[in-house]
Design a protein around this motif. Structure first.
Motif, PDB file in Angstrom:
ATOM      1  N   GLY A 138       0.907  -1.095   0.043  1.00 50.09           N
ATOM      2  CA  GLY A 138       0.015  -0.090   0.298  1.00 50.09           C
ATOM      3  C   GLY A 138       1.088   1.138   0.085  1.00 50.09           C
ATOM      4  O   GLY A 138       0.816   2.166  -0.631  1.00 50.09           O
ATOM      5  N   GLY A 139       2.106   0.899   0.759  1.00 52.37           N
ATOM      6  CA  GLY A 139       2.483   2.719   0.470  1.00 52.37           C
ATOM      7  C   GLY A 139       3.212   2.345  -1.178  1.00 52.37           C
ATOM      8  O   GLY A 139       3.136   3.613  -0.642  1.00 52.37           O
ATOM      9  N   LEU A 140       3.722   1.814  -1.498  1.00 54.43           N
ATOM     10  CA  LEU A 140       4.428   2.010  -3.010  1.00 54.43           C
ATOM     11  C   LEU A 140       3.204   2.104  -3.965  1.00 54.43           C
ATOM     12  O   LEU A 140       3.416   3.223  -4.098  1.00 54.43           O
ATOM     13  N   ILE A 141       1.732   1.640  -3.666  1.00 51.70           N
ATOM     14  CA  ILE A 141       1.290   2.246  -4.459  1.00 51.70           C
ATOM     15  C   ILE A 141       0.708   3.785  -4.533  1.00 51.70           C
ATOM     16  O   ILE A 141       0.437   4.430  -4.921  1.00 51.70           O
ATOM     17  N   LEU A 142       0.215   4.116  -3.035  1.00 52.74           N
ATOM     18  CA  LEU A 142       0.085   5.382  -2.690  1.00 52.74           C
ATOM     19  C   LEU A 142       1.344   6.560  -2.881  1.00 52.74           C
ATOM     20  O   LEU A 142       0.858   6.723  -3.298  1.00 52.74           O
ATOM     21  N   THR A 143       3.089   5.611  -3.160  1.00 58.34           N
ATOM     22  CA  THR A 143       3.805   6.386  -3.456  1.00 58.34           C
ATOM     23  C   THR A 143       3.444   6.930  -4.303  1.00 58.34           C
ATOM     24  O   THR A 143       3.992   8.148  -5.364  1.00 58.34           O
ATOM     25  N   LEU A 144       3.756   6.353  -6.101  1.00 59.37           N
ATOM     26  CA  LEU A 144       3.361   5.834  -6.977  1.00 59.37           C
ATOM     27  C   LEU A 144       1.844   6.821  -7.183  1.00 59.37           C
ATOM     28  O   LEU A 144       2.071   7.860  -8.017  1.00 59.37           O
ATOM     29  N   TRP A 145       1.178   6.560  -6.972  1.00 59.24           N
ATOM     30  CA  TRP A 145      -0.241   7.666  -6.916  1.00 59.24           C
ATOM     31  C   TRP A 145       0.202   9.568  -6.762  1.00 59.24           C
ATOM     32  O   TRP A 145      -0.565   9.620  -7.712  1.00 59.24           O
ATOM     33  N   ALA A 146       0.769   9.371  -5.408  1.00 53.81           N
ATOM     34  CA  ALA A 146       0.880  10.195  -4.941  1.00 53.81           C
ATOM     35  C   ALA A 146       1.833  11.577  -6.088  1.00 53.81           C
ATOM     36  O   ALA A 146       1.416  13.234  -6.160  1.00 53.81           O
ATOM     37  N   ALA A 147       3.005  10.888  -6.569  1.00 54.14           N
ATOM     38  CA  ALA A 147       3.775  11.300  -7.464  1.00 54.14           C
ATOM     39  C   ALA A 147       2.916  12.080  -9.277  1.00 54.14           C
ATOM     40  O   ALA A 147       3.040  12.352 -10.099  1.00 54.14           O
ATOM     41  N   ARG A 148       1.674  10.975 -10.002  1.00 57.19           N
ATOM     42  CA  ARG A 148       1.358  11.304 -10.471  1.00 57.19           C
ATOM     43  C   ARG A 148      -0.220  12.016 -10.162  1.00 57.19           C
ATOM     44  O   ARG A 148      -0.725  12.496 -10.919  1.00 57.19           O
ATOM     45  N   HIS A 149      -0.506  12.749  -8.686  1.00 59.70           N
ATOM     46  CA  HIS A 149      -1.625  13.647  -8.654  1.00 59.70           C
ATOM     47  C   HIS A 149      -0.519  14.317  -7.604  1.00 59.70           C
ATOM     48  O   HIS A 149      -1.670  14.676  -6.692  1.00 59.70           O
ATOM     49  N   ALA A 150       0.172  15.423  -8.439  1.00 55.29           N
ATOM     50  CA  ALA A 150       0.994  16.161  -7.275  1.00 55.29           C
ATOM     51  C   ALA A 150       0.017  17.017  -6.148  1.00 55.29           C
ATOM     52  O   ALA A 150      -0.886  18.109  -7.518  1.00 55.29           O
ATOM     53  N   GLY A 151      -0.361  17.317  -5.227  1.00 54.24           N
ATOM     54  CA  GLY A 151      -0.811  18.235  -5.066  1.00 54.24           C
ATOM     55  C   GLY A 151      -2.324  18.231  -4.206  1.00 54.24           C
ATOM     56  O   GLY A 151      -3.205  18.864  -3.586  1.00 54.24           O
ATOM     57  N   ARG A 152      -2.643  16.741  -4.651  1.00 51.90           N
ATOM     58  CA  ARG A 152      -3.672  16.604  -4.021  1.00 51.90           C
ATOM     59  C   ARG A 152      -4.060  16.211  -2.012  1.00 51.90           C
ATOM     60  O   ARG A 152      -4.554  16.274  -1.730  1.00 51.90           O
ATOM     61  N   ALA A 153      -2.303  15.532  -2.234  1.00 51.15           N
ATOM     62  CA  ALA A 153      -2.602  14.836  -0.472  1.00 51.15           C
ATOM     63  C   ALA A 153      -1.780  15.734   0.135  1.00 51.15           C
ATOM     64  O   ALA A 153      -0.444  16.623  -0.304  1.00 51.15           O
ATOM     65  N   THR A 154      -1.666  15.969   1.618  1.00 51.28           N
ATOM     66  CA  THR A 154      -1.103  17.146   2.208  1.00 51.28           C
ATOM     67  C   THR A 154      -0.081  16.940   2.549  1.00 51.28           C
ATOM     68  O   THR A 154       1.252  17.619   2.911  1.00 51.28           O
ATOM     69  N   ALA A 155       0.403  15.243   2.730  1.00 46.38           N
ATOM     70  CA  ALA A 155       0.473  14.631   3.470  1.00 46.38           C
ATOM     71  C   ALA A 155       1.374  12.808   3.835  1.00 46.38           C
ATOM     72  O   ALA A 155      -0.255  12.852   2.906  1.00 46.38           O
ATOM     73  N   LEU A 156       1.913  12.731   3.164  1.00 47.27           N
ATOM     74  CA  LEU A 156       2.363  11.480   3.133  1.00 47.27           C
ATOM     75  C   LEU A 156       2.823  10.659   4.288  1.00 47.27           C
ATOM     76  O   LEU A 156       4.146  10.534   4.861  1.00 47.27           O
TER      77      LEU A 156
END
Length: 338
Positions: A138-156
């Motif tokens: 899940g950490g790998l999945i969210l890392t890649l998602w956040a990198a493709r959707h910059a600005g959506r998350a405040t923190a990881l």
């Protein structure tokens, strides 16, 4: 369309919502499941994270059951959500291949469906902040998602994220051509078992596993069978991390201080990561963003929040310390975040 919120198997205050993702070939509906725990607004309005929503994504051969983790975030005022991805846990349906995916980006549909229900969809204008929390795969999945959707998350926040193969970068590069070739002509083929059950045994000895959920298919003792196309997707994710990505927000990576090889049972597995090579993960974590905090927890196991009481408490202290600096209140006390 999504269904209705109903009581979850974890009991109050947890509720679950089925997210419709279409059809899964001949096996029928494809779904994800969103679980939530919402703090009492009369209590949370004075807390520092009262305007924060957390989305948790589990690891391989897993599902969400970490009630203590939800209580931690609720105690700081945050709304807590957890996502059982397609073909995992609450979302696993008869006839489906557990955990199977042939492209990690396909999980965008699961994540976006969850975020839409949380009020963080692409067309939403929420004033609330989003924290992504991923364990292992899940950490790998969210890392890649956040990198493709910059600005959506405040923190990881990453709990022992699977950012590199246990064989290391050189080993991964050596096997990738063979794995990719087999994935093309035999995507669902059988592969040798890699999980001998030692991690489950370590958790059992610690007393970390849920006792009230009797769904062995959700979390088998030796994990799900791996498939060539799934492994190819994982290796591609590791390749992208090695090349460098930018999640666009501050990151906290929680890891055990030491690893132990899962070749034969050893009591040290109850105080080390017996799944990943944590030194390799720490190095890979430096490639995912510009502000990455790496915290090594002495005595922690692979899921640091399921460790023995002392390292588990240390992990929560580190998480609270990090959030107090990274997620400072955006509203003055007494102002309700809507």
């Amino acid at each position: 369309m999504a269904g209705q919120w109903v009581p979850d198997v974890l009991g109050k205050p947890f509720e679950q919502l089925t997210l419709d993702l279409g059809l899964d070939g001949a096996s029928g509906p494809l779904v994800a499941t969103l679980v939530r725990s919402i703090p009492n607004p009369l209590v949370s309005w004075t807390q520092p994270l009262r305007d924060v929503d957390v989305l948790y994504v589990h690891g391989w051969s897993d599902f969400f059951f970490q009630t203590e983790l939800a209580r931690f975030w609720n105690g700081l005022g945050a709304r807590f959500y957890a996502l059982d991805l397609r073909r995992y846990g609450r979302s696993l349906r008869p006839g489906q291949t557990p955990g199977f995916i042939d492209a990690l980006d396909d999980y965008d549909a699961d994540i976006e469906a969850a975020l839409a229900e949380m009020g963080h969809g692409t067309d939403a204008a929420s004033s609330r902040r989003l924290v992504l929390l991923g364990h292992s795969t899940g950490g790998l999945i969210l890392t890649l998602w956040a990198a493709r959707h910059a600005g959506r998350a405040t923190a990881l926040v990453l709990n022992s994220p699977w950012l590199e193969l246990q064989l290391g970068a050189i080993g991964r590069q050596a096997i990738a051509p063979l794995v990719n070739a087999r994935a093309r002509f035999d995507p669902l083929g059988n592969q040798p078992a890699v999980d001998l059950g030692f991690y489950t045994r370590a958790q059992t000895e610690i007393g970390a596993l849920p006792l009230a959920i009797e769904e062995p298919d959700w979390r088998p003792e030796r994990g799900f069978a791996t498939r060539p196309a799934w492994l190819a997707a994982i290796l591609d994710g590791h390749r992208r991390v090695t090349a460098g990505v930018d999640v666009g927000c501050p990151v906290l990576v929680l890891l055990s201080r030491r690893s132990s090889p899962p070749l034969a049972w050893d009591d040290v597995m109850t105080s080390t990561d017996s799944v990943l090579v944590v030194d390799d993960i720490a190095r890979s974590a430096t490639r995912i963003g510009g502000l990455v905090t790496i915290a090594r927890i002495d005595g922690a196991i692979h899921d640091v929040f399921l460790s023995r009481p002392e390292p588990r408490a240390a992990a929560y202290r580190m998480l609270e310390q990090w959030t107090s600096g990274c997620l400072v209140p955006r509203h003055p006390p007494g102002r309700d975040a809507r």
